[in-house]
Every structure is written in structure tokens, then in C-alpha cells.
Design a protein around this motif. Sequence first.
Motif, PDB file in Angstrom:
ATOM      1  N   UNK A 160       0.802  -1.226   0.000  1.00 38.42           N
ATOM      2  CA  UNK A 160       0.000   0.000   0.000  1.00 38.42           C
ATOM      3  C   UNK A 160       0.837   1.280   0.000  1.00 38.42           C
ATOM      4  N   UNK A 161       2.106   1.143  -0.293  1.00 41.94           N
ATOM      5  CA  UNK A 161       2.937   2.309  -0.587  1.00 41.94           C
ATOM      6  C   UNK A 161       3.723   1.963  -1.846  1.00 41.94           C
ATOM      7  N   UNK A 162       3.017   1.937  -2.964  1.00 41.91           N
ATOM      8  CA  UNK A 162       3.578   1.498  -4.232  1.00 41.91           C
ATOM      9  C   UNK A 162       4.876   2.185  -4.620  1.00 41.91           C
ATOM     10  N   UNK A 163       4.962   3.539  -4.558  1.00 39.78           N
ATOM     11  CA  UNK A 163       6.214   4.208  -4.936  1.00 39.78           C
ATOM     12  C   UNK A 163       7.409   3.740  -4.120  1.00 39.78           C
ATOM     13  N   UNK A 164       7.215   3.589  -2.792  1.00 36.70           N
ATOM     14  CA  UNK A 164       8.330   3.127  -1.960  1.00 36.70           C
ATOM     15  C   UNK A 164       8.677   1.661  -2.277  1.00 36.70           C
ATOM     16  N   UNK A 165       7.680   0.852  -2.565  1.00 35.63           N
ATOM     17  CA  UNK A 165       7.930  -0.555  -2.904  1.00 35.63           C
ATOM     18  C   UNK A 165       8.767  -0.660  -4.173  1.00 35.63           C
ATOM     19  N   UNK A 166       8.430   0.144  -5.176  1.00 37.33           N
ATOM     20  CA  UNK A 166       9.185   0.108  -6.432  1.00 37.33           C
ATOM     21  C   UNK A 166      10.586   0.677  -6.245  1.00 37.33           C
ATOM     22  N   UNK A 167      10.709   1.695  -5.412  1.00 40.34           N
ATOM     23  CA  UNK A 167      12.036   2.249  -5.113  1.00 40.34           C
ATOM     24  C   UNK A 167      12.914   1.178  -4.473  1.00 40.34           C
ATOM     25  N   UNK A 168      12.351   0.442  -3.532  1.00 42.48           N
ATOM     26  CA  UNK A 168      13.070  -0.651  -2.880  1.00 42.48           C
ATOM     27  C   UNK A 168      13.492  -1.704  -3.903  1.00 42.48           C
ATOM     28  N   UNK A 169      12.566  -2.104  -4.761  1.00 43.94           N
ATOM     29  CA  UNK A 169      12.863  -3.121  -5.774  1.00 43.94           C
ATOM     30  C   UNK A 169      13.998  -2.656  -6.686  1.00 43.94           C
ATOM     31  N   UNK A 170      13.897  -1.412  -7.150  1.00 45.13           N
ATOM     32  CA  UNK A 170      14.903  -0.889  -8.067  1.00 45.13           C
ATOM     33  C   UNK A 170      16.260  -0.719  -7.390  1.00 45.13           C
ATOM     34  N   UNK A 171      16.252  -0.433  -6.092  1.00 42.59           N
ATOM     35  CA  UNK A 171      17.512  -0.231  -5.374  1.00 42.59           C
ATOM     36  C   UNK A 171      18.325  -1.518  -5.278  1.00 42.59           C
ATOM     37  N   UNK A 172      17.681  -2.669  -5.429  1.00 42.14           N
ATOM     38  CA  UNK A 172      18.386  -3.954  -5.344  1.00 42.14           C
ATOM     39  C   UNK A 172      18.777  -4.513  -6.710  1.00 42.14           C
TER      40      UNK A 172
END
Length: 496
Positions: free
Chosen positions: A84-96
Motif C-alpha cells: 500500500x505504498x507502491x512508490x516506496x515498494x518500487x524504489x526498494x525493488x529498483x535499489x536492489x
Amino acid sequence: MSLLLFKQLSSKRRRNSHFLLLQHSFYHSKSPINPPQPQPLQESVIANLILHNSTETTLTQTLENSSISWSPDLVNRVLKRLWNDGPKALTFFQSLENHQTYKHSSSSYDHAIDIAGRLKDYRTLWALVARMRTQRIGPTPKTFAIITERYVSAGKPDKAVKIFLSMHEYGCPQDLHSFNTVLDILCKSNRIEMAYHFFKVFRFKFRADVISYNIIANGWCLIKKTAKALEVLKEMVERGLKPSLSTYNVLLKGYFRAGQIKQAWDFFKEIKRRGCEIDVVTYTTVIHGFGIVGEIGKARKVFDEMIKRGCLPTVETYNAFIQVLCKKDNVENAIVIFDEMVSKGYVPNQMTYNVVIRGLCHAGEMDRAMEYMGRMKEDECEPNVQTFNVVIRYYCDTGELEKALEVFHKMDGGAYLPNVDTYNVLIGAMFVRKKPDDMVIAGRLLMEMVDKGFMPRRFTFNRVLNGLTVIGNHELAREILRVQSNSGRLPRAFKI
């Protein structure tokens, strides 16, 4: 209401026709019960770390310097927690993605694609698909099922069908399973007419099976057109396909959904008369069907008959019975069944608790509802976003906004983050008392909502803007006006 409190918040034909179906044998099938599993502390710590890192650069550095042993399972759990915090989830995914020792799995890409689809960020979605191909880990049929569902949910069913038909262009050939998946997505999105047309065009190409016909029949039942469902099932029989037990459960549930109680009961009795094997799903369907129309006595008789015949109820059966007691009888009788269930060794799940908590809230028993919410952890059953939303909604309905905000605060950094319904309920409640501080809280909630990838309706934007303007908070109003304009929810002529 103090602004300090708010600052703490930020961080689903007739008789002779169905008797024709009953001349064929049933296939008995059951779905295993997967009780909720407790999540490790590490997952919660990582989620909070991500939520409080403001940029991808700082997050990447933090994760690179950490001693966390990354695995696809851990990454998937974190992505679920950040849903439920899509932008932060995608940021996390991209950071890895450029991590030295860890590489994303196909399942992690599927989670990220699902999140991007919910955000309607199609550029990111297809970029992720391209990266899967580059790394030769997909896309898989599951990936396309996710993409199809997201396009249908966004009101683009034609695009979803085109995507299915183009799967082979991405190295993922269509098959019967993916065909059935698209049918199911369309039907459950109330696009049965489109699904049926698609089915008729491609049923021979993909060799439609019993599952295909069950899906279409269920689609007609979902919109209460049982006669159309019977036509589909009759065609299935004429093609030489044998109905499964799921086929009969679909039709039985369809009768109850359409309010055709006599037809449902006659059909159920005929199943038993012909000696067909009945499973717990069939009994649960009848119990819930009678309960919904207020026939609590009949529901209890069927429940007792099921046990007498040696068919043990599942947690889902108890959930269905407890739910109808809460809705059509009274919550005290529902709690009696809840206690009976526990005494027999069954472990209540999230659905069980949510039904009881909703019943207690509806009866005005808020303190007891909170007690049951506290009991959930004792059963290793975390409250989910629906649990919080029920309690928040009832506190708002009774004007206890401070208590609603306290419950909302408990979601911050917990197992479940607020969703769009949470924010809409709270923002709406802020306009009951029309206090200046409440208007400010509504504005901050709206900003937080947008930050997490949820798009408020134009009505919500304008309502908050009006409230802030009335109290003279032009600075926050301008900030929201900029967000509204950038989001595409163009405001009407507005002066600040």
C-alpha cells in the motif's frame, strides 16, 4: 484536535436442465487450508527502513552497506508489506537491481509488475517485463495473468485481451491455463459478455475444458443470470465433458445469489437423492445461502446434518455461519459459534476475526471489538488492512475521530499499511465537525495518500481545498492544488 497527533501518523434453466447435469459423475476436490504464518522481525525492520528513506540513492547506499542476507523470499515479503505504498515498494525493488550478491527472481519481478500496474505506471510495468526477458527469467504465464488483471481493473479489458493474444511475442505461448485465467479475470470483473464472446471465439483453439465452462457459468451466476449459466453447462455436457463437483457448486451458489432459494434447495436435495458425493464446499454454500436470506434455522440444520454425515466443517464453514449470524441474527449468537469453533480445535483466521469484529462494531460494542483485535496476535493472526478499516470506519461513524486516528497510527510501520479506503474514510470524517485542525489533518492525509500512489477523486481534492480555503490555510491549499494539477485531476477555476 491537536496537530501533534497527526504528526505521529505520517511516518468478490430450468429444472430439467440441471437434472441433465446430475446424470454425470462428480469429481471430489478440496483446497488445502493455509493458516497465516507469523512474519519475522527482520521484515518489519526492513520495511520501516525503506519507508523512512527519502530517495532511491540513499536507500541503495543503506541496503548495500547493510548486513542483510537477501533472498527472493525475503524480498517478496517486504514487497507485500509495502503493497500500500507502491512508490516506496518500487524504489526498494529498483535499489536492489544492481546489488553485488543478490539478483531478483521471477516472482519478485511479478510482485513489482503488479505494484506498477496498480499505480497505472505502465511504462515501468513494461520496462520490468523487458528486464525479465533480458535476464531470461520470464515473463511467465503468471506475469501475463497479473498484467491482464491490472488492465481489466483499470477499465481497459480490450487492451487486456490484446495483451493475452500477444503473449507469444514475448516468448510465452498461450495455453489452456492462460486462456482460462483471462476468462476468470474478465468474469470476476463483471465483464461476462466480453468473456463469453472471447470464449466462443477461442474455445476450440484452446480446447476448452470443464474449468473453462465452469468459469463462464460462474460469470453468468455472478450477475444473477442462472438461465444463461445453465445453457453454458448444458453445452458442456453435449460436448461430452463431465461436470465436476465444482460445476454443481457454481450453480448452487448461483441460485442462492439470484435469490432463487427454492431452486437452490431442490437442486441440493436432488444432488443428495442421486447419491452424488457432496463436499464441505457444497454444505458451506447452502449454509451461507440460507443465512443470507435470514433462514438461520435452516442454515443450522444443514450445518448439523453435515457433521452427522461425517463431513467435518472447515474454518471457512464456520466463517460463513458466523458471518450470517452477525448480519441476520445477532453478534452474541455468532460469538457462541466462534467459541464452539475454538473449543473444537479450529484456529480462527483473519476472516473469522474480521467478521466478529465487524459484528461487534455494528452492535456498538467497540471496546469488545478492540479486545478481539488484540486476541488476533494470540492466534498468530495479524490484523490486516480490512480489520483496521472496519474499526476506523465505526469510530468515525460515532464521531470518535481521535480514537479513529489512534487506530490509524497503529498501522504505521505495522504488518499492513493504510489503503485507499482507509484514507477516504478518514478524510470524509474530518468534515463532520468542521474544525480548523480537522481541515488541516484532511489536507495532510490527502497529501500522504498521493505520496503512496493512491489517486483521490476530483471531488475529494475540491472538498479538501474548499475546507482549507474557508479556514484561511492558503499555503497548504496551494500545495494540494499543485498536486491536483500534476495528477491530471484538473481542478475547476480556483482562486487562492
